[in-house]
Design an enzyme around this catalytic site. Sequence first.
Site, PDB file in Angstrom:
ATOM      1  N   ASP A 474      -8.231  -0.843   4.027  1.00 18.86           N
ATOM      2  CA  ASP A 474      -7.648  -1.976   4.534  1.00 18.86           C
ATOM      3  C   ASP A 474      -7.671  -1.931   5.975  1.00 18.86           C
ATOM      4  O   ASP A 474      -8.380  -0.995   6.569  1.00 18.86           O
ATOM      5  CB  ASP A 474      -6.062  -1.644   4.081  1.00 18.86           C
ATOM      6  CG  ASP A 474      -5.236  -2.817   3.987  1.00 18.86           C
ATOM      7  OD1 ASP A 474      -5.574  -3.872   4.400  1.00 18.86           O
ATOM      8  OD2 ASP A 474      -4.153  -2.636   3.294  1.00 18.86           O
ATOM      9  N   ASP A 546      -2.716 -11.323   0.090  1.00 16.79           N
ATOM     10  CA  ASP A 546      -1.507 -10.796  -0.487  1.00 16.79           C
ATOM     11  C   ASP A 546      -0.842 -11.679  -1.253  1.00 16.79           C
ATOM     12  O   ASP A 546      -0.023 -11.325  -1.900  1.00 16.79           O
ATOM     13  CB  ASP A 546      -0.765 -10.153   0.683  1.00 16.79           C
ATOM     14  CG  ASP A 546      -1.447  -8.624   1.005  1.00 16.79           C
ATOM     15  OD1 ASP A 546      -2.111  -8.277   0.372  1.00 16.79           O
ATOM     16  OD2 ASP A 546      -0.796  -8.065   2.108  1.00 16.79           O
TER      17      ASP A 546
END
EC number: 3.2.1.22
Length: 732
Positions: A474, A546
């Site tokens: 990430d 997301d």
Amino acid sequence: MYKHIFNSVLLAIIGTSSFAQHAPTIIPIETRQNVLVLQTDKDNHLGITYFGKKLSQPTEYKLILSQSRQLDGNAGIYNSAYTPAGTWNVSEPALQVTHGDGNKSLDLIYVSHNTAKENDNVSLTSIVLKDPVYAVEVTLFYKTYFQENVVEQWSVIKSEEKKPVTLEKYASANLYFIAKDYYLTHYNGTWAKEMNPEEEQLTAGIRVLDSKLGTRANLYQPPTFSLSFDKPATETEGKVLLGTLAWSGNFKMEFEVDSYHNLRLLAGINPYASEYPLASKQEFKTPSFIYTFSENGKGEASRNLHNWARKYRILDGEGTRMTLLNNWEATYFDFNENKLSELFKDGKKLGVDLFLLDDGWFANKYPRNSDGSGLGDWQENVKKLPNGIGYLVKEAQKTGIKFGIWVEPEMVNPKSELYEKHPDWVIKQPQRPEHYMRNQLPLDLSNPEVQDFVYGILDKLFTENPDIAYIKWDCNATTFNPYSAYLEKSKQAQSKLYVDYVKGLYKVLEKLRAKYPKVLMMLCSGGGGRVDYEALKYFTEFWPSDNTDPLERIFMQWEYSYFFPSIALSAHVTDWGKQPLKFRTDVAMMGRLGYDIVVSHLNEKDLQFSQQAVAHYNAVKDVIFQGDLFRLVDPKKNDYAALMYATKSKSKAVLFAYLVGNRNGDGSDTPIRLEGLDASKNYKVKELNLYPGTKSAIREDQVYSGEYLMTAGFNPVVNARRTSVVIEIEAM
Ligand code: DGJ
């Protein structure tokens, strides 16, 4: 190869002035369907005379220049193959330098070229250009993937001046197009709103697409676009180029409609605050600009890119991927060993291959119980995980499921031991207040010590737990206050930071892949904040957003699909959105399927449905990963969306259809013409993913010819009562 091409060695010997009297050098860069023609003018400057469909008689390329007043060099050279700054050129440059003596002029004269075949499909043409006054040399590289109609283009800049030269601007590619009109589709977005397309007609002047975000560079705009010539291309018609820059940092693409209504394209690293010093005999290699062109619309162009990406670029692009259960939205930071053991069992019950432990497993002095602390301290949190990662890997394996783990190794929370110990490893201005995104700052990857630290995080995880089967990497903050204590200390220019950060990142990934070549690894950046074809050399998939609301994902995945094949696209079933579980699952099946839900909250029917869906997915995922993609009904223009994947052999296909608008609620009231089938084959159709207790509206005993399905069409019957439909089409 071509008789009309001048012998490059001879050219180098006779020198440029005598050459000026002779016939021009013509260099065609060819793929199966297309060609880019480069040609020297009377002054030995290299220009682009043609781009588009290949001619059957290459000897005719030489006629183009003489037919065009705009390209002959007298009217101002707009069509340069690599425009230098500060001499005869007055348009936006590809290369702008300041020489060791402070002079800012540059000219680039053709010297030689060479084409080498790497194999039957891949060739590399290199063209050397030189400044006749200063010792600066540029080699333009064009790597062609013949069958796939893809060109990968970059340049290498070299100086032999005694004093360092400063590169002020250093594009990867400079192209020139001649068409009636130009239509650019580009993308904008932000967190959870990635990949919103906008198409505009380009008018006189320069249209810029760029990023100055440093890390997480694509948050507002990705380095990808499509460019239609003459008129906007559709899926099946029109001339269109798909382009993308393989660079995980600041980029700049300039589209300049010049005074002849021709289009100059410059693509490369964003020169913003990035002047790059080049010492004597040093080389600077720009990232690759990758493009394909089709005369038959965006569908064919995107299949070109998919074919190329799977075969030549994405790590294990021709392999397969694992289904998984991720705990991020199920637990966020709140978990312990017992909870995780239960989740392993849930994953097993669901039938997925792997459990992915997300954020929150590390840091002790400042535990990672929220996004406000702990980032950088990569030791297991002893309260949550007293027995460490090793125990979890074994527990998962005992349950019959593989184990994967989340890391965000490029970042640090100020509230962390790492920050306390190494404040000089952090990108921040020494005299200014810190500025955070998600309470964190990037580490300075231009610093070799930081590179070692980042590599060490992953290396330690793998060394201690060789069975880790998956990494989610990430990156949640952009670069504010760009300043490197390392560059300062080592007396290097601060303006190297943006570029050296990305180079540092690639060094880490290169080293990691040398030791761990196969492990599946997801490129995530708080969603789609970073995805490009350089990073995808090291990653097997990426996290597009997301936002997993399936309705939104239909649109987003549709846009990503122009540039990236499904095998690289991670799609999870979550609780986002208002759609039923079946709808959410059907959408996630168009990529690498995963789940991020509380499995124990599923009722009996939902669980049964999900178990069957995973089994169905495993049976057809190769078609989705490796098949040809056809976007059939555009959700932006219709009440419903439909797309299909068909194997290269045309023996199997999977069709997906979704209701996306409820204004009429009609859905598919007429058949859709399918694509990618064999007209002469017979096919049976079967509905997959039926929710328990529901019946298919499709007749499964009917046999259809490929011709029928592609001409008369097939109605998947998607409507307000059947909002999502998955159909398997199989040759008999
Ligand atoms: C952002 C990612 O996009 C999410 O999927 C999740 O991994 C969080 N970071 C964790 O902090």
